[in-house]
Scaffold this active site. Structure first.
Site, PDB file in Angstrom:
ATOM      1  N   GLU A 154      80.244 -11.763 -11.250  1.00  0.00           N
ATOM      2  CA  GLU A 154      80.911 -10.534 -11.682  1.00  0.00           C
ATOM      3  C   GLU A 154      81.974 -10.078 -10.696  1.00  0.00           C
ATOM      4  O   GLU A 154      82.935  -9.420 -11.077  1.00  0.00           O
ATOM      5  CB  GLU A 154      79.882  -9.413 -11.872  1.00  0.00           C
ATOM      6  CG  GLU A 154      79.117  -9.508 -13.168  1.00  0.00           C
ATOM      7  CD  GLU A 154      78.322  -8.252 -13.482  1.00  0.00           C
ATOM      8  OE1 GLU A 154      77.842  -8.155 -14.619  1.00  0.00           O
ATOM      9  OE2 GLU A 154      78.170  -7.385 -12.600  1.00  0.00           O
ATOM     10  N   HIS A 194      65.845 -34.004 -10.186  1.00  0.00           N
ATOM     11  CA  HIS A 194      65.409 -34.929 -11.233  1.00  0.00           C
ATOM     12  C   HIS A 194      66.060 -34.617 -12.575  1.00  0.00           C
ATOM     13  O   HIS A 194      65.694 -35.208 -13.595  1.00  0.00           O
ATOM     14  CB  HIS A 194      63.883 -34.894 -11.350  1.00  0.00           C
ATOM     15  CG  HIS A 194      63.197 -35.428 -10.131  1.00  0.00           C
ATOM     16  ND1 HIS A 194      62.696 -36.715 -10.053  1.00  0.00           N
ATOM     17  CD2 HIS A 194      62.961 -34.865  -8.923  1.00  0.00           C
ATOM     18  CE1 HIS A 194      62.171 -36.905  -8.854  1.00  0.00           C
ATOM     19  NE2 HIS A 194      62.319 -35.799  -8.149  1.00  0.00           N
ATOM     20  N   LYS A 211      80.031  -6.873 -25.856  1.00  0.00           N
ATOM     21  CA  LYS A 211      79.347  -5.659 -26.306  1.00  0.00           C
ATOM     22  C   LYS A 211      80.065  -5.048 -27.510  1.00  0.00           C
ATOM     23  O   LYS A 211      79.425  -4.617 -28.479  1.00  0.00           O
ATOM     24  CB  LYS A 211      79.275  -4.632 -25.172  1.00  0.00           C
ATOM     25  CG  LYS A 211      78.380  -5.042 -24.010  1.00  0.00           C
ATOM     26  CD  LYS A 211      78.369  -3.964 -22.937  1.00  0.00           C
ATOM     27  CE  LYS A 211      77.570  -4.389 -21.721  1.00  0.00           C
ATOM     28  NZ  LYS A 211      77.573  -3.356 -20.662  1.00  0.00           N
TER      29      LYS A 211
END
Length: 450
Positions: free
Chosen positions: A291, A312, A426
C-alpha cells in the site's frame, strides 16, 4: 539496550556494490530528514514515528486493565478488523505465542482462544466460526476508524446480535470493546450510544502503521504478550535508527540495497522466513509495503514465502524463473524451543548423520544453503538477523520496517502514506450490490460483465 537486529548484505554482491550504497546515502538522509521535519507528502500521518515514546500512557494503562478483564471473563476473544486493523496484532500473537495456542486445553492456557473475523466476506468462514464459539463465553474487539468498512461492519453486526441474544444488551456492552476514531464515525456514534469501552485510533497514524496503537496493543495484551516490552523494543529501534550514518544505520542500508536492486530490474522482493510462526508477519509486511509503494506505476512488489515449505512449491521458480526477484531472509538466531533428533538403529531414512543434532541446526543449514543456491541462480539475498522471537524484537522489527518503508516511498517519489487505489474495487462492489447513489454505475458495470 539489548542486542539489536543486524543486516548481512554479503549475498547482494555483485548485484549491488558498496560504492552504490554510499552513492545513495545523501539522498536517503535527505528523505529521512523530510520524514523527520514532516515536510513531505502524507505528513499528516507520521504519528507512528514517535509512538514508541509519545504514546498515551493513560490509555495504555486502560488497555492492560481491559485485557485483564477480558482474560478473566471470556473463553473466546474475537478480533474484528481488516488490513492494518488486524494484521499487526495477528503477526505478534502468531510470532510470540505457542504455535497452537488456540488448541491447548483450557487448563494449559491463561488467556482466551483468539479468533479473527471481519477480514473477508466469506459466509462459510463466518458460519464455521459461529458454530465454533456459540456455546462459549465471548468478548469482541471491533476495530474500525469509520465503522463503515464493509467486511468488519458485517462481521460486527453478526457478533453484536449474537452477544445481545446471549447476554442481553447490558451484558453485551460489557463484552464489546471498540477501537475507533476519537470523535466521529459510525462506530464512535454506536459505541457512545451503547456504552462500550472505547480506545482511540490516532488521527495521525494510518492503518498499516497502527500496530503500536490500541489497534494492535489490546489484542496483543489479551494474548498474554508483554506490551511494555514491545514498546521498549520499538523505542530502542527508534533511537538506533536515528543515526544519519549509513555505515551504522541498518534501515538506511536496507533502503539503499532494495532500491538499488529495484533500479536494476529486481522489481519483486520476497520476505522469506524459516519459522512458520512468522507467516502473518509476512502478511503484515506485504500490506505495509504494497500500500505504501505501489502507486503511480511504481513500487517493488512485496511477496512473502514460508521456507522450507515453499521451497517445495516456489523453489523451482525462484531458482530458475524470471530474474526480477530479490529476497530478504529473516534469520532467527535462537529458537524458542529445541528438539534433538535421535539415532535410529535401522536408519532406513539415512538420517543418522543428523543424530544428536538440534532440528534448529538443520533449519539453519537449510537457510544458509538456500541463500547460496538462490544467489547462484541470480537472486540477491538480504539477510536480517533477529536474536530471538520475543515481544522486544517484535517491536524492533515493526519499527525497522516502518521507518524503512517511509524513507523508501519518498525515495521512489510516491506518497507512502495514502492508498487511493483501494477505492476502485469498493466502488464497483457497492454499485453491483445496489448501494443507493450508485444506480448509473451499476447499469454500466452489469453491461460490461455480460
Amino acid at each position: 539496550m539489548e542486542n539489536s537486529l543486524s543486516l548481512d548484505l554479503t549475498k547482494t554482491k555483485p548485484y549491488v556494490e558498496e560504492h552504490e550504497i554510499q552513492y545513495l546515502e545523501s539522498i536517503i538522509r535527505e528523505m529521512d530528514n523530510t520524514l523527520g521535519k514532516k515536510t513531505g507528502p502524507g505528513n499528516k500521518f507520521l504519528g507512528w514515528m514517535d509512538l514508541p515514546i509519545n504514546y498515551n500512557k493513560e490509555e495504555f494503562a486502560r488497555i492492560k486493565k481491559a485485557a485483564e478483564k477480558i482474560k478473566n471473563t471470556c473463553d473466546v476473544f474475537i478480533v474484528i478488523g481488516i488490513g492494518g486493523s488486524y494484521l499487526g496484532s495477528r503477526a505478534a500473537i502468531e510470532m510470540i505465542s505457542n504455535t497452537f495456542y488456540n488448541n491447548l486445553d483450557k487448563n494449559q492456557r491463561t488467556v482466551p482462544q483468539i479468533y479473527f473475523a471481519g477480514n473477508n466476506i466469506s459466509s462459510t468462514y463466518m458460519a464455521d466460526l459461529l458454530e465454533l464459539v456459540k456455546d462459549k463465553d465471548i468478548c469482541v474487539n471491533v476495530i474500525s476508524k469509520s465503522g463503515t468498512t464493509t467486511e468488519p461492519a458485517i462481521a460486527f453486526r453478526i457478533f453484536k446480535e449474537l452477544l445481545e441474544k446471549k447476554y442481553g444488551k447490558e451484558g453485551a456492552k460489557e463484552r464489546i470493546f471498540a477501537t475507533t476514531d476519537a470523535a466521529k464515525g459510525a462506530l464512535r456514534t454506536l459505541a457512545d450510544l451503547e456504552g462500550y469501552e472505547t480506545f482511540v485510533i490516532p488521527d495521525d497514524v494510518g492503518g498499516r502503521f497502527s500496530v503500536l496503537t490500541p489497534v494492535g496493543l489490546l489484542p496483543i495484551a489479551v494474548s498474554g504478550i508483554d506490551v511494555d516490552e514491545i514498546m521498549k523494543g520499538a523505542a530502542d529501534a527508534r533511537q538506533e535508527y536515528s543515526s544519519d550514518n549509513i555505515e551504522k544505520n541498518h534501515v538506511y542500508r536496507y533502503v539503499a540495497v532494495r532500491n538499488a536492486l529495484y533500479r536494476k530490474g529486481k522489481t519483486t522482493e520476497m520476505l522469506v522466513n524459516f519459522e512458520p510462526c512468522l507467516h502473518y508477519f509476512g502478511e503484515w509486511w506485504k500490506q505495509l509495503y504494497g500500500e505504501s509503494e505501489g502507486k503511480d506505476g511504481k513500487g517493488i512488489f512485496p511477496a512473502a514465502a514460508d521456507f522450507s515449505t515453499d521451497l517445495h512449491s516456489m523453489g523451482q521458480y525462484i531458482q530458475e524463473g524470471l530474474r526480477n526477484i530479490f529476497e530478504t531472509f529473516i534469520n532467527v538466531e535462537n529458537p524458542r524451543k529445541s528438539i534433538i533428533i535421535k539415532e535410529d538403529k535401522e536408519n532406513l531414512d539415512g538420517l543418522n548423520f543428523l543424530a544428536e543434532k538440534d532440528m534448529d541446526y538443520v533449519n539453519h543449514q537449510a537457510l544458509r544453503g538456500t541463500v547460496l543456491a538462490h544467489n547462484d541462480g541470480g537472486v540477491p539475498a538480504i539477510v536480517l538477523n533477529v536474536p530471538e522471537l520475543s515481544a522486544y524484537y517484535f517491536g524492533q522489527l515493526v519499527y525497522f520496517f516502518e521507518k524503512a518503508c517511509g524513507i523508501s516511498g519518498y525515495l521512489q517519489g510516491v506518497n507512502p502514506f495514502d492508498q487511493p487505489g483501494v477505492e476502485a474495487y469498493k466502488k464497483n462492489m457497492f454499485a453491483l450490490l445496489g448501494k443507493p447513489g450508485y444506480e448509473d454505475m451499476k447499469a454500466t458495470l452489469e453491461e460490461r460483465l455480460k
